[in-house]
Design a protein around this motif. Structure first.
Motif, PDB file in Angstrom:
ATOM      1  N   PHE A 206       0.857  14.157  -8.122  1.00  0.00           N
ATOM      2  CA  PHE A 206       1.548  13.004  -7.545  1.00  0.00           C
ATOM      3  C   PHE A 206       1.372  12.965  -6.032  1.00  0.00           C
ATOM      4  CE2 PHE A 206       5.459  11.685  -5.326  1.00  0.00           C
ATOM      5  CZ  PHE A 206       5.422  10.327  -5.614  1.00  0.00           C
ATOM      6  N   ILE A 207       1.486  14.128  -5.368  1.00  0.00           N
ATOM      7  CA  ILE A 207       1.347  14.186  -3.915  1.00  0.00           C
ATOM      8  C   ILE A 207      -0.056  13.768  -3.493  1.00  0.00           C
ATOM      9  CG2 ILE A 207       1.338  15.744  -1.930  1.00  0.00           C
ATOM     10  CD1 ILE A 207       3.562  17.273  -3.227  1.00  0.00           C
ATOM     11  N   GLN A 208      -1.050  14.134  -4.283  1.00  0.00           N
ATOM     12  CA  GLN A 208      -2.420  13.750  -3.971  1.00  0.00           C
ATOM     13  C   GLN A 208      -2.592  12.242  -3.947  1.00  0.00           C
ATOM     14  OE1 GLN A 208      -4.357  16.152  -7.097  1.00  0.00           O
ATOM     15  NE2 GLN A 208      -5.525  17.147  -5.482  1.00  0.00           N
ATOM     16  N   SER A 209      -1.748  11.544  -4.658  1.00  0.00           N
ATOM     17  CA  SER A 209      -1.882  10.093  -4.753  1.00  0.00           C
ATOM     18  C   SER A 209      -1.226   9.350  -3.594  1.00  0.00           C
ATOM     19  CB  SER A 209      -1.285   9.600  -6.076  1.00  0.00           C
ATOM     20  OG  SER A 209       0.112   9.842  -6.110  1.00  0.00           O
ATOM     21  N   LEU A 210      -0.410  10.025  -2.769  1.00  0.00           N
ATOM     22  CA  LEU A 210       0.242   9.360  -1.639  1.00  0.00           C
ATOM     23  C   LEU A 210      -0.766   9.050  -0.545  1.00  0.00           C
ATOM     24  CD1 LEU A 210       3.539  11.436  -1.250  1.00  0.00           C
ATOM     25  CD2 LEU A 210       3.266   9.184  -2.299  1.00  0.00           C
ATOM     26  N   PRO A 211      -0.731   7.840   0.030  1.00  0.00           N
ATOM     27  CA  PRO A 211      -1.634   7.506   1.143  1.00  0.00           C
ATOM     28  C   PRO A 211      -1.365   8.401   2.352  1.00  0.00           C
ATOM     29  CG  PRO A 211      -0.589   5.535   0.227  1.00  0.00           C
ATOM     30  CD  PRO A 211       0.118   6.717  -0.363  1.00  0.00           C
ATOM     31  N   GLN A 212      -2.417   8.728   3.090  1.00  0.00           N
ATOM     32  CA  GLN A 212      -2.261   9.576   4.265  1.00  0.00           C
ATOM     33  C   GLN A 212      -1.375   8.917   5.310  1.00  0.00           C
ATOM     34  OE1 GLN A 212      -3.223  12.774   4.714  1.00  0.00           O
ATOM     35  NE2 GLN A 212      -2.051  12.631   6.607  1.00  0.00           N
ATOM     36  N   ALA A 213      -1.486   7.594   5.434  1.00  0.00           N
ATOM     37  CA  ALA A 213      -0.651   6.882   6.400  1.00  0.00           C
ATOM     38  C   ALA A 213       0.826   7.032   6.062  1.00  0.00           C
ATOM     39  CB  ALA A 213      -1.033   5.397   6.435  1.00  0.00           C
ATOM     40  N   PHE A 214       1.150   7.120   4.779  1.00  0.00           N
ATOM     41  CA  PHE A 214       2.537   7.268   4.365  1.00  0.00           C
ATOM     42  C   PHE A 214       3.060   8.648   4.756  1.00  0.00           C
ATOM     43  CE2 PHE A 214       5.898   8.159   1.253  1.00  0.00           C
ATOM     44  CZ  PHE A 214       6.682   7.025   1.415  1.00  0.00           C
TER      45      PHE A 214
ATOM     46  N   VAL B  15      10.802   3.492  -1.598  1.00  0.00           N
ATOM     47  CA  VAL B  15      11.104   2.364  -2.483  1.00  0.00           C
ATOM     48  C   VAL B  15      10.070   1.253  -2.311  1.00  0.00           C
ATOM     49  CG1 VAL B  15      12.759   0.526  -2.972  1.00  0.00           C
ATOM     50  CG2 VAL B  15      13.567   2.866  -2.604  1.00  0.00           C
ATOM     51  N   VAL B  16       9.780   0.902  -1.059  1.00  0.00           N
ATOM     52  CA  VAL B  16       8.804  -0.162  -0.796  1.00  0.00           C
ATOM     53  C   VAL B  16       7.412   0.253  -1.266  1.00  0.00           C
ATOM     54  CG1 VAL B  16       7.684  -1.523   1.014  1.00  0.00           C
ATOM     55  CG2 VAL B  16      10.148  -1.071   1.133  1.00  0.00           C
ATOM     56  N   LEU B  17       7.071   1.522  -1.079  1.00  0.00           N
ATOM     57  CA  LEU B  17       5.749   2.003  -1.501  1.00  0.00           C
ATOM     58  C   LEU B  17       5.567   1.837  -3.011  1.00  0.00           C
ATOM     59  CD1 LEU B  17       3.099   3.575  -0.754  1.00  0.00           C
ATOM     60  CD2 LEU B  17       4.338   5.645  -1.406  1.00  0.00           C
ATOM     61  N   PHE B  18       6.566   2.208  -3.774  1.00  0.00           N
ATOM     62  CA  PHE B  18       6.461   2.129  -5.235  1.00  0.00           C
ATOM     63  C   PHE B  18       6.357   0.682  -5.730  1.00  0.00           C
ATOM     64  CE2 PHE B  18       8.661   6.422  -5.275  1.00  0.00           C
ATOM     65  CZ  PHE B  18       7.495   7.095  -5.613  1.00  0.00           C
TER      66      PHE B  18
ATOM     67  N   GLU C 168      -1.097   0.242   9.464  1.00  0.00           N
ATOM     68  CA  GLU C 168      -1.864   0.356   8.228  1.00  0.00           C
ATOM     69  C   GLU C 168      -1.028   0.007   6.998  1.00  0.00           C
ATOM     70  OE1 GLU C 168      -4.476   3.777   5.856  1.00  0.00           O
ATOM     71  OE2 GLU C 168      -4.011   3.999   7.991  1.00  0.00           O
ATOM     72  N   MET C 169       0.258   0.322   7.052  1.00  0.00           N
ATOM     73  CA  MET C 169       1.157   0.020   5.934  1.00  0.00           C
ATOM     74  C   MET C 169       2.329  -0.807   6.470  1.00  0.00           C
ATOM     75  SD  MET C 169       1.219   3.681   3.918  1.00  0.00           S
ATOM     76  CE  MET C 169       1.870   2.905   2.434  1.00  0.00           C
ATOM     77  N   PRO C 170       2.114  -2.083   6.797  1.00  0.00           N
ATOM     78  CA  PRO C 170       3.154  -2.881   7.474  1.00  0.00           C
ATOM     79  C   PRO C 170       4.418  -3.083   6.651  1.00  0.00           C
ATOM     80  CG  PRO C 170       1.319  -4.260   6.751  1.00  0.00           C
ATOM     81  CD  PRO C 170       0.889  -2.849   6.563  1.00  0.00           C
ATOM     82  N   LEU C 171       4.311  -3.183   5.328  1.00  0.00           N
ATOM     83  CA  LEU C 171       5.500  -3.418   4.514  1.00  0.00           C
ATOM     84  C   LEU C 171       6.388  -2.172   4.473  1.00  0.00           C
ATOM     85  CD1 LEU C 171       4.057  -5.507   1.534  1.00  0.00           C
ATOM     86  CD2 LEU C 171       5.403  -6.303   3.487  1.00  0.00           C
ATOM     87  N   ALA C 172       5.811  -1.039   4.046  1.00  0.00           N
ATOM     88  CA  ALA C 172       6.583   0.194   3.966  1.00  0.00           C
ATOM     89  C   ALA C 172       6.993   0.672   5.356  1.00  0.00           C
ATOM     90  CB  ALA C 172       5.778   1.281   3.256  1.00  0.00           C
TER      91      ALA C 172
END
Length: 403
Positions: free
Chosen positions: A330-338, A200-203, A166-170
């Motif tokens: 801020f935590i609410q904004s993190l994707p569940q996959a992350f 870092v990649v996520l941001f 789902e998050m191939p880059l991060a």
């Protein structure tokens, strides 16, 4: 990924631990484990609490009280217990307990909920002080406990695959970093490298916008209301969830890593801290199963220094509790996959060591397999979770078929 060799711990002439040894016991490995353990308890569980508070129609002040109580006192527990016993007894709050409360908060008044929390803590204290929990745990073979822990964390590690998809880059960058640091950089924890690279990649690749902020209120004491219905429908299920989903896996994780945890004191102190927490609006503060597994695992460095991972986790959790009103958006904004990505990397070492201990011998092969499969199934019956049913199945087979 085996257990590191034990190292000598320095004592003074009175037989007490040297006053500087606590600082010297800080290592890159246990700091990494503490950061990861605290990250786990500060992500998904925080969202569950917010969902439960919203379902119950809590005010902003009641919500902040809840967040402050479970994280502040859970952090205090995570500092005091490891320093007292030099064992990575990591504190937090019950994730499944919060999930359970999300289904009942709308059915009771706020004082009735507080009363249920208080009675739940008292029940846990009584179970611990009587030694009943010690006898139950002592009856279960270590192979079964290790296999139960393996089944418990396997689901989290498996989620690494869909999370990376789902998050191939991060996810891909984190995986490559983990492998490179495992192979070439021995002194820096590969798990921490993967987490840092993932952030870092996520941001740089995702738009992470914090949700609406919550206004700040000073935490305050809450007045409980005790009812028989609260005892039966809130206190009993909540106490069972804490004992089954947190105390049992947490103690099992410590024993699987060849520690000798003071079971009676761990459980009874979890009850005491839960009672204190309840008067500030939180459901509990106790030994945390997953977090103890991380801090007690082989990736936390030399075994006699792993307790500092729990101390680090506790210190970070206390800060989170104090500033939860600012951090939660801020935590609410993190994707569940992350979040799944973080959990998967954090528990790879725990899964490896658990499976190795559970299935390396031939004495309890069927019992260990039963504990692993039942726990991995995630079944829940009579408000009792899969890990406890896994322990029951494994213990019964060990004492009968494989006696």
């Amino acid at each position: 990924m085996g257990l590191p060799e034990d190292r000598h711990i320095e004592y003074n002439s009175n037989g007490k631990l040297h006053k500087h040894s606590v600082i010297r016991d800080l290592t890159g490995e246990n700091i990494s484990s503490g950061i990861i353990a605290s990250t786990l308890v500060m992500t998904g569980p925080a969202l569950i609490i917010l969902q439960a508070a919203a379902a119950g129609g809590f005010t902003d002040q009641q919500t902040i009280n809840w967040m402050f109580a479970v994280y502040f006192f859970g952090g205090v527990y995570s500092i005091l217990m490891p320093l007292l016993y030099r064992i990575p007894i990591t504190g937090g709050h019950s994730i499944t307990g919060a999930a359970f409360l999300a289904t009942v908060t709308a059915q009771y008044s706020y004082p009735e909920l507080i009363g249920g929390y208080v009675m739940s803590g008292l029940l846990i204290f009584l179970v611990g002080i009587t030694g009943l929990f010690t006898k139950i745990i002592g009856w279960v073979p270590k192979e079964v406990i290790a296999s139960m822990l393996g089944g418990l964390v396997a689901g989290y590690v498996v989620r690494l695959v869909p999370a990376i998809q789902e998050m191939p880059l991060a996810g891909g960058a984190a995986l490559i970093s983990f492998l490179l640091f495992t192979r070439y950089v021995k002194k820096f924890p590969p798990v921490l490298a993967a987490v840092v690279v993932a952030f870092v990649v996520l941001f740089f690749t995702a738009d992470v916008n914090p949700a609406k902020e919550i206004s700040y209120f000073l935490p305050s004491l809450q007045v409980p209301e005790f009812t028989w219905m609260g005892l039966v429908t809130i206190a009993l299920p909540l106490a069972m969830l804490i004992l089954s989903n947190d105390a049992a896996p947490g103690i099992g994780a410590l024993e699987s890593s060849n520690f000798k945890p003071p079971i009676r004191k761990i459980v009874s102190s979890s009850g005491v801290f839960s009672v204190i927490t309840s008067f500030f609006g939180g459901q509990c503060a106790n030994i945390a199963g997953m977090m103890s597994a991380i801090c007690a695992g082989p990736d936390s460095g030399p075994r006699e220094k792993r307790y500092m991972g729990a101390v680090v986790s506790g210190a970070i959790t206390i800060v989170f509790g104090i500033f939860a009103w600012k951090i939660v958006p801020f935590i609410q904004s993190l994707p569940q996959a992350f979040v799944s990505l973080l959990a998967g990397f954090a528990l790879i070492g725990v899964l490896h060591s658990s499976l190795q201990m559970g299935f390396s011998g031939n004495r309890y092969r069927l019992s260990a397999l039963a504990a692993f499969i039942v726990t991995l199934s995630g079944i829940s019956f009579l408000h009792i979770s899969a890990p406890v049913w896994g322990l029951v199945a494994g213990a019964v087979l060990a004492r009968t078929v494989e006696r």
